[in-house]
Design a protein around this motif. Structure first.
Motif, short mmCIF file in Angstrom:
data_model
loop_
_atom_site.label_atom_id
_atom_site.label_comp_id
_atom_site.label_asym_id
_atom_site.label_seq_id
_atom_site.Cartn_x
_atom_site.Cartn_y
_atom_site.Cartn_z
N LEU A 175 0.86 -1.17 0.00
CA LEU A 175 0.00 0.00 0.00
C LEU A 175 0.89 1.23 0.00
O LEU A 175 1.75 1.38 0.87
N THR A 176 0.72 2.09 -0.99
CA THR A 176 1.52 3.31 -1.07
C THR A 176 0.60 4.53 -1.05
O THR A 176 -0.58 4.44 -1.36
N ALA A 177 1.16 5.67 -0.68
CA ALA A 177 0.42 6.92 -0.67
C ALA A 177 1.31 8.03 -1.20
O ALA A 177 2.52 8.07 -0.90
N LEU A 178 0.72 8.92 -2.00
CA LEU A 178 1.44 10.07 -2.54
C LEU A 178 0.62 11.33 -2.30
O LEU A 178 -0.62 11.28 -2.33
N PRO A 179 1.28 12.46 -2.09
CA PRO A 179 0.55 13.70 -1.82
C PRO A 179 -0.13 14.25 -3.06
O PRO A 179 0.45 14.25 -4.16
N LEU A 180 -1.35 14.73 -2.89
CA LEU A 180 -2.13 15.33 -3.96
C LEU A 180 -2.19 16.85 -3.75
O LEU A 180 -1.55 17.39 -2.85
N TRP A 181 -2.95 17.53 -4.61
CA TRP A 181 -3.06 18.98 -4.51
C TRP A 181 -4.50 19.35 -4.18
O TRP A 181 -5.42 19.16 -4.98
N HIS A 182 -4.71 19.89 -2.98
CA HIS A 182 -6.03 20.29 -2.54
C HIS A 182 -5.87 21.45 -1.56
O HIS A 182 -4.75 21.98 -1.39
N SER A 183 -6.93 21.86 -0.91
CA SER A 183 -6.88 23.02 -0.02
C SER A 183 -6.28 22.71 1.34
O SER A 183 -6.08 23.63 2.14
N ALA A 199 -6.22 1.86 -7.30
CA ALA A 199 -5.84 3.21 -6.88
C ALA A 199 -7.09 3.96 -6.45
O ALA A 199 -8.17 3.79 -7.02
N PHE A 200 -6.89 4.83 -5.44
CA PHE A 200 -7.98 5.61 -4.86
C PHE A 200 -7.52 7.07 -4.79
O PHE A 200 -6.60 7.39 -4.04
N ILE A 201 -8.17 7.93 -5.57
CA ILE A 201 -7.75 9.32 -5.70
C ILE A 201 -8.96 10.23 -5.46
O ILE A 201 -9.94 10.17 -6.21
N MET A 202 -8.89 11.03 -4.44
CA MET A 202 -9.96 11.97 -4.11
C MET A 202 -9.42 13.40 -4.05
O MET A 202 -8.24 13.62 -3.82
N ASP A 203 -10.30 14.35 -4.27
CA ASP A 203 -10.10 15.78 -4.02
C ASP A 203 -8.70 16.28 -4.38
O ASP A 203 -7.84 16.48 -3.51
N THR A 204 -8.49 16.52 -5.65
CA THR A 204 -7.19 16.98 -6.11
C THR A 204 -7.30 17.67 -7.46
O THR A 204 -8.19 17.36 -8.26
N GLY A 205 -6.39 18.59 -7.71
CA GLY A 205 -6.17 19.05 -9.06
C GLY A 205 -5.22 18.09 -9.76
O GLY A 205 -4.73 17.13 -9.15
N GLU A 220 -17.84 22.24 -18.05
CA GLU A 220 -18.42 23.59 -18.04
C GLU A 220 -18.02 24.39 -16.80
O GLU A 220 -18.08 25.62 -16.80
N ASP A 221 -17.61 23.68 -15.75
CA ASP A 221 -17.17 24.33 -14.52
C ASP A 221 -15.70 24.05 -14.24
O ASP A 221 -15.26 24.02 -13.09
N ALA A 222 -14.91 23.86 -15.30
CA ALA A 222 -13.49 23.52 -15.14
C ALA A 222 -12.72 24.61 -14.41
O ALA A 222 -11.80 24.31 -13.65
N GLU A 223 -13.07 25.87 -14.63
CA GLU A 223 -12.36 26.96 -13.95
C GLU A 223 -12.56 26.87 -12.45
O GLU A 223 -11.61 27.05 -11.67
N MET A 224 -13.79 26.58 -12.02
CA MET A 224 -14.05 26.43 -10.60
C MET A 224 -13.32 25.22 -10.04
O MET A 224 -12.76 25.27 -8.93
N GLY A 239 -9.28 22.85 -6.38
CA GLY A 239 -8.53 21.60 -6.28
C GLY A 239 -9.37 20.37 -6.48
O GLY A 239 -9.37 19.46 -5.63
N HIS A 240 -10.10 20.33 -7.60
CA HIS A 240 -10.91 19.17 -7.95
C HIS A 240 -10.74 18.85 -9.43
O HIS A 240 -10.14 19.62 -10.18
#
Length: 304
Positions: free
Chosen positions: A132-140, A198-204, A228-232, A237-238
């Motif tokens: 099991l590995t984990a890597l940092p994502l980009w979120h708030s 793989a499990f990936i949540m809440d990230t750019g 349509e909401d890509a800018e948001m 960070g989604h």
């Protein structure tokens, strides 16, 4: 049995049809609960699942829709007096939130809960199912994605064993030592690729998203927004459904499960339509209480 049970598929706000997040991975005797949001314990009852088999709980980050169900799950584990240790992986930067959730109310603590905070640029742990590995994502706030890799193995080929006159205890010795006389293990066996998840949540979009997804059999990934909401999406960070699907395409994913849908979209088919334009493989739109099998193992590779 290897399957993912979706316990919740909403994002920040639950709906009448979608609970907050919650995903239970059954991988033979390794059972991992990912991101237990509010109401996860009750969703498990609806799904016919007990907490008893859970060996690990993986928290991606400490937003409420991904972690407010943790106190109830831990208290139920104690109530049921689970006999084996249960390890909780979570971002170490959120230790204060873990501490609050760990003892949110008074109860008899009858189970061994092992805190395993994740620090730095990477993390790994050995499980009965593989690494099991984990890597940092980009979120708030600090967020990690997870990946499970089963090690490759070898499948013995009876015809080739017979050709070389190897039988009985000699087969075990060959598997153990890699050679029996002039015969090597590769000559009488085929490589059996391990499976991956793989499990990936809440990230750019980040390099870590692609690294986690690379070649997995089943990718569970957030698709909170539509294009349509890509800018948001980029601002908070989604991912959009199209971005998640492009990750699956570029990473060689076999099966894609989209989830974590914003309540602003009434028709989930829009996520499927958008993703299908980017990814030609199998796409599953998460629904609460659905069971998603891990794809069948890739064929073994026979060396000539």
């Amino acid at each position: 049995m290897r399957e993912l049970v979706v316990l919740g598929s909403a994002s920040q706000v639950p709906t009448r049809h979608r609970n907050h997040n919650g995903y239970l991975l059954r991988w033979d005797d390794e059972v991992i609960l990912f991101d237990p949001g509010e109401g996860t314990q009750r969703q498990m009852l609806f799904a016919g699942l007990a907490v008893t088999p859970i060996k690990r709980i993986c928290i991606t980050h400490f937003h409420g829709d991904h972690s407010l169900g943790l106190p109830g799950i831990l208290q139920r584990i104690s109530l049921d007096k689970v006999q084996h240790p249960v390890t909780v992986h979570y971002p170490g930067a959120g230790q204060e939130f873990y501490d609050r959730l760990r003892h949110a109310t008074s109860y008899w603590d009858n189970a061994e809960i092992v805190a395993s905070p994740i620090e730095g640029a990477s993390f790994s742990a050995e499980t009965s199912a593989g690494r099991l590995t984990a890597l940092p994502l980009w979120h708030s706030l600090p967020t990690y994605g997870y990946r499970l890799d089963e090690p490759s193995a070898r499948r013995m080929i009876p015809e080739r064993l017979a050709e070389h006159g190897i039988s009985g205890p000699a087969v075990g010795a060959l598997q153990r030592d890699g050679r029996a006389g002039d015969v090597t293990l590769e000559q009488v066996s085929a490589e059996r690729p391990g499976q991956s998840f793989a499990f990936i949540m809440d990230t750019g979009l980040t390099d870590a998203v692609y690294a986690l997804a690379e070649g997995v059999d089943l990718l569970v990934i957030e698709s909170t927004f539509l294009t349509e909401d890509a800018e948001m999406a980029a601002m908070v960070g989604h991912l959009t459904a199209a971005q998640a699907a492009s990750v699956a395409r570029e990473s060689g994913v076999r099966k894609l499960l989209l989830t974590h849908f914003s309540q602003r979209y009434a028709d989930p088919r829009r996520f499927l339509d958008e993703a299908a334009a980017e990814f030609a493989g199998e796409i599953v739109i998460a629904e609460d209480l659905m069971r998603v099998p891990v794809p069948a193992r890739r064929p073994a590779t026979v060396e000539r």
